[in-house]
Scaffold this motif. Structure first.
Motif, short mmCIF file in Angstrom:
data_model
loop_
_atom_site.label_atom_id
_atom_site.label_comp_id
_atom_site.label_asym_id
_atom_site.label_seq_id
_atom_site.Cartn_x
_atom_site.Cartn_y
_atom_site.Cartn_z
N PHE A 1 3.04 86.97 -49.83
CA PHE A 1 3.38 85.98 -48.81
C PHE A 1 2.36 84.85 -48.73
O PHE A 1 2.70 83.72 -48.35
CB PHE A 1 3.48 86.67 -47.44
CG PHE A 1 3.79 85.74 -46.31
CD1 PHE A 1 5.05 85.18 -46.17
CD2 PHE A 1 2.81 85.39 -45.39
CE1 PHE A 1 5.33 84.31 -45.12
CE2 PHE A 1 3.07 84.53 -44.34
CZ PHE A 1 4.34 83.99 -44.21
N LYS B 1 3.16 81.40 -50.16
CA LYS B 1 4.18 80.72 -49.37
C LYS B 1 3.55 80.10 -48.12
O LYS B 1 3.91 78.99 -47.71
CB LYS B 1 5.27 81.70 -48.97
CG LYS B 1 6.03 82.30 -50.14
CD LYS B 1 7.05 83.33 -49.68
CE LYS B 1 7.77 83.96 -50.87
NZ LYS B 1 8.75 84.99 -50.44
N PHE C 1 8.76 87.26 -42.11
CA PHE C 1 7.47 87.92 -42.31
C PHE C 1 6.86 88.31 -40.97
O PHE C 1 6.37 89.44 -40.81
CB PHE C 1 6.51 87.01 -43.07
CG PHE C 1 5.19 87.66 -43.36
CD1 PHE C 1 5.01 88.43 -44.51
CD2 PHE C 1 4.11 87.52 -42.50
CE1 PHE C 1 3.80 89.05 -44.77
CE2 PHE C 1 2.89 88.13 -42.75
CZ PHE C 1 2.74 88.89 -43.89
N LYS D 1 14.53 77.15 -45.26
CA LYS D 1 14.11 78.34 -46.01
C LYS D 1 12.68 78.73 -45.65
O LYS D 1 12.37 79.92 -45.50
CB LYS D 1 14.22 78.07 -47.50
CG LYS D 1 13.80 79.27 -48.35
CD LYS D 1 13.89 78.96 -49.83
CE LYS D 1 13.43 80.16 -50.66
NZ LYS D 1 13.47 79.88 -52.11
N GLU D 2 11.81 77.73 -45.51
CA GLU D 2 10.41 78.01 -45.18
C GLU D 2 10.29 78.61 -43.78
O GLU D 2 9.52 79.57 -43.56
CB GLU D 2 9.59 76.73 -45.29
CG GLU D 2 9.48 76.21 -46.72
CD GLU D 2 8.90 74.82 -46.79
OE1 GLU D 2 8.17 74.53 -47.75
OE2 GLU D 2 9.20 73.99 -45.88
N THR E 1 15.98 94.24 -53.31
CA THR E 1 15.51 93.85 -51.98
C THR E 1 16.02 94.83 -50.91
O THR E 1 15.95 94.54 -49.73
CB THR E 1 15.98 92.43 -51.63
OG1 THR E 1 17.42 92.39 -51.67
CG2 THR E 1 15.40 91.42 -52.60
N GLN F 1 2.95 93.19 -50.43
CA GLN F 1 3.81 92.38 -49.57
C GLN F 1 3.02 91.25 -48.92
O GLN F 1 3.50 90.11 -48.82
CB GLN F 1 4.44 93.26 -48.49
CG GLN F 1 5.46 94.24 -49.02
CD GLN F 1 5.92 95.24 -47.96
OE1 GLN F 1 5.50 95.16 -46.80
NE2 GLN F 1 6.76 96.18 -48.35
N LYS G 1 14.80 92.62 -45.18
CA LYS G 1 14.73 91.62 -44.13
C LYS G 1 15.24 92.16 -42.78
O LYS G 1 15.04 91.52 -41.75
CB LYS G 1 15.55 90.39 -44.52
CG LYS G 1 15.00 89.62 -45.71
CD LYS G 1 15.85 88.41 -46.02
CE LYS G 1 15.29 87.63 -47.21
NZ LYS G 1 16.11 86.44 -47.52
N GLU H 1 11.45 82.19 -44.00
CA GLU H 1 10.46 83.09 -44.62
C GLU H 1 9.33 83.43 -43.67
O GLU H 1 8.89 84.59 -43.60
CB GLU H 1 9.92 82.45 -45.90
CG GLU H 1 10.93 82.42 -47.04
CD GLU H 1 10.43 81.66 -48.25
OE1 GLU H 1 10.96 81.88 -49.36
OE2 GLU H 1 9.51 80.83 -48.10
#
Length: 313
Positions: free
Chosen positions: A178, A181, A206, A198-199, A135, A174, A157, A202
């Motif tokens: 996504f 998700k 993004f 977490k959501e 990552t 990428q 990130k 993310e």
């Protein structure tokens, strides 16, 4: 060296600045990468000032001379203020001991142009070369025609993309990675359920990474704009969502794929509670009946999930 510049400034009423970091190269010795230090490799010294003042400095018996810009614009090698600041950002992080290599050893066009937004190199702009199965990646900054420096192991990130590489499918990968998700949080949004930390993270990462990128591919930019519009709307970033929606509106005619059209209309339908958009998207999806892929299977499942909500048998 610094004393020479100081004496010159005093004698000429000038205000030249000098930057002379130590360079560190990485060499392969016995199969291992070893860093070796080279004080003032190539005898490069970076001087900031007016052209006339620097020219006068080079004309004196102080050992300074211009570096010629072979094959580039202009006679002499000149760095823009922003490029120099990026260079110094890396230097500060490495205590003025800069890793360097020859620019011919790396294909800059293979990397996405990015800006670091957090960590040890905030504001740094360079080319992100990902590490295999990781990552993280390295950010390469071209300093001269032949010399580059590098910031090692930057987490994906921590950067936002400015331009996608023209030699890689990384941008498609990428974005496609996504979408599933986004489907998950879109269902929760539709049902009025709260999102997990977490959501939220993310979605936020993004949007930050992809929020201002332009790929040069109108089809990809349209798809990305639709995704960003939905993600920002879910996060409550209404100004950003509106901006992404305006960008999508300008690019809609570029979407020629039925599958892409169905995706864009699904996102629009759920976010805006628009049954007309949903029906149009379902029609577009129907045109893909003779095709199959993992992405299409998941997209069809999402349409099935919302059938009852939009009153379609």
């Amino acid at each position: 060296m610094r004393s020479k510049i100081e004496k010159f400034n005093l004698s000429q009423s000038a205000s030249l600045e000098v930057f002379a970091p130590t360079f560190v190269s990485v060499v392969n010795i016995g199969g291992k990468c070893v860093r070796t230090e080279h004080p003032l490799t190539f005898h490069y010294v970076f001087v900031k000032g007016t052209f006339d003042a620097v020219k006068k400095l080079c004309g004196m018996a102080g050992g300074f001379s211009f570096v010629f810009n072979h094959g580039g614009a202009g006679r002499y090698a000149i760095l823009a203020d922003r490029q120099m600041e990026d260079f110094r950002t890396i230097a500060r992080a490495y205590q003025n001991r800069l890793p360097f290599f020859y620019i011919d050893d790396v294909d800059l066009e293979a990397g996405d142009k990015v800006e670091v937004v957090e960590g040890d190199f905030p504001g740094l702009v360079g080319y992100f070369i990902p590490n295999a199965k990781s990552t993280t990646g390295n950010i390469v900054l071209q300093v001269t025609q032949s010399l580059a420096t590098i910031a090692y192991n930057i987490n994906v990130k921590s950067v936002r993309v400015l331009e996608f590489s023209k030699k890689s499918r990384r941008s498609y990968d990428q974005i496609d990675a996504f979408v599933p998700k986004l489907y998950g949080v879109l269902r929760k949004f539709n049902q009025g359920a709260g999102l997990a930390a977490k959501e939220i993270g993310e979605l936020t990462v993004f949007c930050r990474r992809m929020g201002i990128v332009r790929s040069g591919n109108s089809k990809l930019d349209a798809k990305l704009s639709a995704i960003l519009a939905a993600a920002h709307h879910i996060l409550g970033n209404h100004d950003e969502a509106a901006e992404a929606a305006r960008r999508l509106e300008k690019l809609k005619n570029a979407i020629t794929s039925d599958a892409a059209q169905a995706l864009v209309l699904l996102l629009e339908a759920v976010v805006k509670n628009d049954s007309v958009a949903f029906r149009s998207g379902k029609e577009a999806l129907g045109q893909t009946a003779d095709k199959t892929s993992q992405a299409l299977v998941r997209l069809r499942a999402e349409y099935e999930f919302y059938n009852d909500y939009f009153g379609i048998a």
